[in-house]
Design an enzyme around this catalytic site. Structure first.
Site, PDB file in Angstrom:
ATOM      1  N   HIS A 135       0.852  -1.192   0.000  1.00 15.32           N
ATOM      2  CA  HIS A 135       0.000   0.000   0.000  1.00 15.32           C
ATOM      3  C   HIS A 135       0.890   1.246   0.000  1.00 15.32           C
ATOM      4  O   HIS A 135       1.951   1.261   0.633  1.00 15.32           O
ATOM      5  CB  HIS A 135      -0.912  -0.013   1.233  1.00 15.32           C
ATOM      6  CG  HIS A 135      -1.987   1.017   1.172  1.00 15.32           C
ATOM      7  ND1 HIS A 135      -1.735   2.349   1.433  1.00 15.32           N
ATOM      8  CD2 HIS A 135      -3.300   0.925   0.847  1.00 15.32           C
ATOM      9  CE1 HIS A 135      -2.862   3.023   1.278  1.00 15.32           C
ATOM     10  NE2 HIS A 135      -3.826   2.188   0.920  1.00 15.32           N
ATOM     11  N   GLU A 157      -4.100   2.089  -7.120  1.00 16.44           N
ATOM     12  CA  GLU A 157      -4.559   3.178  -6.250  1.00 16.44           C
ATOM     13  C   GLU A 157      -3.719   4.418  -6.493  1.00 16.44           C
ATOM     14  O   GLU A 157      -2.629   4.550  -5.928  1.00 16.44           O
ATOM     15  CB  GLU A 157      -4.419   2.766  -4.779  1.00 16.44           C
ATOM     16  CG  GLU A 157      -5.216   1.544  -4.393  1.00 16.44           C
ATOM     17  CD  GLU A 157      -5.471   1.509  -2.889  1.00 16.44           C
ATOM     18  OE1 GLU A 157      -6.638   1.463  -2.514  1.00 16.44           O
ATOM     19  OE2 GLU A 157      -4.515   1.555  -2.107  1.00 16.44           O
TER      20      GLU A 157
HETATM   21  P1  PGA Z   1      -9.814   5.670   0.420  1.00 15.54           P
HETATM   22  O1  PGA Z   1      -8.563   4.682   0.647  1.00 15.54           O
HETATM   23  O2  PGA Z   1     -10.954   4.834  -0.059  1.00 15.54           O
HETATM   24  O3  PGA Z   1     -10.072   6.268   1.787  1.00 15.54           O
HETATM   25  O4  PGA Z   1      -9.375   6.683  -0.566  1.00 15.54           O
HETATM   26  C1  PGA Z   1      -8.297   3.653  -0.248  1.00 15.54           C
HETATM   27  C2  PGA Z   1      -7.064   2.905   0.201  1.00 15.54           C
HETATM   28  O5  PGA Z   1      -6.119   3.538   0.666  1.00 15.54           O
HETATM   29  O6  PGA Z   1      -6.999   1.668   0.079  1.00 15.54           O
END
Ligand code: PGA
Length: 251
Positions: free
Chosen positions: A96, A168
């Site tokens: 992440h 992401e």
């Molecule tokens: P968010 O986070 O939905 O709060 O933008 C997504 C993530 O970091 O997996």
């Protein structure tokens, strides 16, 4: 196997009681869901045993948010993949952007974590994504391709085949700013083409690629309706039962 997935990433939020209440509502409200989408709760490690026990008669699966790159030993504060597995986790998020940024996790370390997770039969949700300056300068595709290629080059076909990938964009995480469905689909298609280099077209078409970054009940349907987007990795909106259920029901 490619499947639709909605995974909640609770990050470092909730206490045991709040986790218990949230899970209870989710279990009750997803009873008639069947298997689409697959719902995964990636909880803080201390809540994994209680969440596993609460979800055992449901379709909801449980995962961790990180694991050690080491097998076992004198690594104070770490949690191994085998420990996660032993308390019933089936998934783990690796790489992440918050881990990469705040805990300086490099691809070398992430590779060790992927290997540990897979050796212990945890399914890896491997995250990738570009910071804002890479997007602004038009270098986002190159950036994400490099991030993944570096890891894929050090994994064999069987290891890559077992991955779930989560795209992401860092600028969309927790900001309320979502990638447009076109931006997300473009990158997902790039990731699938990259996977095809390692797995062939057929193999690449079997990988679930999730989008993450401010997914909410009011944008999930539009995002999930794209051909290469197989679901979402959801942070903020996974902490509230109604918000998370709205995303699950977007499929
Ligand atoms: P968010 O986070 O939905 O709060 O933008 C997504 C993530 O970091 O997996």
């Amino acid at each position: 196997m490619r499947e639709n997935i909605v995974a909640g990433n609770w990050k470092m939020n909730l206490n045991a009681q709040e986790a218990n209440e949230l899970t209870k509502i989710l279990v009750n409200s997803t009873q008639n869901l069947g298997n689409t989408p697959k719902v995964i709760l990636c909880t803080p490690n201390v809540f994994i045993p209680q969440t596993v026990s609460q979800t055992q008669n449901s379709a909801i699966k449980v995962g961790g948010q990180n694991c050690s790159r080491f097998d076992k030993g004198a690594y104070t504060g770490e949690t191994s993949a085998s420990m996660l597995k032993s308390v019933g986790a089936e998934y783990v998020i690796i790489g992440h952007s918050e881990r990469r940024e705040y805990f300086n996790e490099s691809n070398t370390q992430l590779l060790g974590k992927i290997k540990q997770a897979q050796t212990n039969n945890l399914k890896v949700i491997l995250c990738c994504g570009e910071p804002l300056q890479e997007r602004s300068s038009g270098n986002h595709i190159h950036f994400v391709t490099n991030q993944l290629e570096d890891l894929f080059n050090q994994l064999n076909k069987e290891e890559i085949e077992k991955l779930i990938v989560a795209y992401e964009p860092i600028w969309a995480i927790g900001t309320g700013e979502t990638a447009s469905p076109e931006q997300a689909q473009e990158m997902h298609a790039v990731i699938r083409r990259l996977l095809a280099k390692y797995l062939g077209e057929g193999g690449a078409s079997e990988i679930s690629i999730l989008y993450g970054g401010s997914v909410k009940g009011n944008n999930a349907k539009e995002i999930f309706s794209n051909p290469d987007i197989d679901g979402g990795l959801v942070g903020g909106a996974s902490l509230n039962a109604n918000d998370f259920l709205a995303i699950i029901n977007a499929f």
